[in-house]
Design an enzyme around this catalytic site. Structure first.
Site, PDB file in Angstrom:
ATOM      1  N   HIS A 373       0.821  -1.219   0.000  1.00 33.94           N
ATOM      2  CA  HIS A 373       0.000   0.000   0.000  1.00 33.94           C
ATOM      3  C   HIS A 373       0.851   1.264   0.000  1.00 33.94           C
ATOM      4  O   HIS A 373       0.329   2.371  -0.192  1.00 33.94           O
ATOM      5  CB  HIS A 373      -0.923  -0.006   1.226  1.00 33.94           C
ATOM      6  CG  HIS A 373      -2.244   0.665   1.008  1.00 33.94           C
ATOM      7  ND1 HIS A 373      -2.483   1.512  -0.047  1.00 33.94           N
ATOM      8  CD2 HIS A 373      -3.405   0.615   1.709  1.00 33.94           C
ATOM      9  CE1 HIS A 373      -3.717   1.964   0.015  1.00 33.94           C
ATOM     10  NE2 HIS A 373      -4.311   1.429   1.074  1.00 33.94           N
ATOM     11  N   ASP A 377      -2.315   2.251  -4.560  1.00 38.84           N
ATOM     12  CA  ASP A 377      -3.555   2.648  -3.898  1.00 38.84           C
ATOM     13  C   ASP A 377      -4.619   1.571  -4.101  1.00 38.84           C
ATOM     14  O   ASP A 377      -4.525   0.729  -5.005  1.00 38.84           O
ATOM     15  CB  ASP A 377      -4.051   3.975  -4.467  1.00 38.84           C
ATOM     16  CG  ASP A 377      -3.103   5.127  -4.147  1.00 38.84           C
ATOM     17  OD1 ASP A 377      -2.446   5.059  -3.082  1.00 38.84           O
ATOM     18  OD2 ASP A 377      -3.010   6.059  -4.960  1.00 38.84           O
TER      19      ASP A 377
END
Length: 402
Positions: A373, A377
């Site tokens: 992450h 995204d």
């Protein structure tokens, strides 16, 4: 780690014959005889850990006699200078050559052990050998010099120690982890510690792939000599997703993001020794048959322990198929420094609501994408899986680049 000696002290070997197997972090490596002759001494016992270039043993060079006529090491004189058997490297340590003037020793005792015993003033007859066939090695001699005579050799202990359970129940057994297993543990923990790892899921209808394979399987086999499997479709679909969302094919290097404009796809393979991930290089340039053949060859080499180090390095994205073992759903762990890994799962018939509102049984598979992450995204991760889903449910997309 010295995994296995194929030969014992006194055994005859031919040129290029495998002598010993070494286990590294990733693969096993066989050390072959560079000359013909006879094993004079084994220095590094099975289970011992050695550095690259370390001395493993001595090979007396000479015309190899018939195995039944081979003299004992106590009687044999080297026909030529001894050859060192060493862990593969560009340079080897100096010293340790056997020489004359040493006391008589039991048959099977190598020159290095005799020399060490002479220098330490130790009677070889009182040392318990840990080498093949009970031969006394140099390590045994040095160990005896550092401890009381009555103390047993630590190397002579069994590699696994069964412990009886209470009340006649089954006990415990301690087995040392292999280097590969330890390396796998380190890498998986590294991924969890360093990455902001998250997993997203989707499901894919396999009907179109099933129908396409059934329609073209016979012709595919006749033309290419192998079956059309599922992995080539998912490799191609993943590449389409990686092209659409480049961050999934990237890596983090310090404070920079490195975007890869090539597609070397790692395919996880389960072996008896552990999980390895050989890499299909330039998969975007391959056709379906070439991908299937390459995956099959790499998988066989992995199971045979014949993978080279370079075949395990440099992948940009990984695919893992837990479905072959019956897994319905899982969260795969990243393969650093990659930032994405896709998990395939078992295909099962499930009732699905069709666009016209009717119910139909369809072959469905759950897909999982674990991602870092820090640079990917949620929108990109979800969209990547949607792109893969579209390609699998409508394979013509991959052919038309649509």
């Amino acid at each position: 780690t010295v995994a296995k000696w194929f030969k014992s002290a006194g055994d005859v070997v031919a040129v290029d014959e495998p002598i010993v197997e070494l286990e590294t972090d990733k693969v096993t490596v066989e050390v072959n005889a560079e000359v013909s002759g006879k094993i004079a001494e084994i220095v590094a016992a099975e289970g011992s850990e050695v550095e690259v270039g370390a001395l493993l043993g001595y090979l007396e060079e000479g015309d190899a006699p018939a195995a039944n006529d081979a003299p004992t090491l106590a009687q044999a004189e080297p026909a030529k200078a001894d050859e060192r058997v060493a862990a593969p490297s560009e340079a080897q340590p100096d010293g340790g050559k056997p020489d004359g003037g040493m006391p008589a020793a039991p048959a099977g005792t190598g020159p290095a052990a005799r020399k060490a015993a002479a220098e330490a003033g130790i009677d070889l007859a009182g040392i318990a050998g840990t080498g093949p066939k009970g031969n006394v090695t140099k390590a045994d001699v040095l160990g005896a010099a550092d401890r009381p005579a009555a103390e047993p050799s630590a190397e002579a202990e069994a590699p696994s120690l069964p412990v009886a359970g209470a009340g006649g129940r089954g006990g415990e057994e301690r087995v040392r982890m292999t280097r590969l297993r330890k390396r796998i543990a380190e890498r998986l923990k590294e991924a969890q510690n360093n990455a902001a790892m998250l997993t997203t899921f989707n499901e894919v209808d396999m009907t179109a792939i099933f129908e396409l394979r059934e329609r073209y399987q016979d012709n595919f086999v006749k033309r290419h000599g192998l079956k059309l499997g599922f992995m080539s479709f998912f490799v191609k679909a993943a590449i389409e997703g990686l092209k659409a969302f480049p961050s999934v094919n990237a890596e983090i290097d310090g404070d920079e993001i490195v975007y890869k404009h090539f597609y070397d796809i790692g395919v996880a393979v389960s072996t008896e020794q552990g999980l390895v991930v050989p890499v299909v290089r330039g998969a975007d340039q391959m056709g379906f048959a070439t991908i299937e053949r390459t995956i099959g060859e790499l998988g066989q080499k992995a199971r045979d322990g014949k993978l080279a180090i370079e075949e395990l390095m440099g992948g940009t994205f990984t695919i893992s198929n837990g479905g072959v073992f019956g897994s319905l759903l899982s969260t795969p762990i990243l393969n650093p420094p990659q930032v994405g890994i896709m998990g395939m799962h078992k295909t099962m018939q499930r009732p699905m609501v069709m666009p016209d509102g009717s119910l139909a049984a369809r072959p469905m598979m759950y897909l999982a994408l674990s991602y870092d992450h820090r640079i990917i995204d949620g929108r990109e991760a979800v969209s990547f899986l949607v792109r893969v889903k579209e390609c699998i449910e409508d394979p013509e997309r991959m052919l038309l680049d649509a």
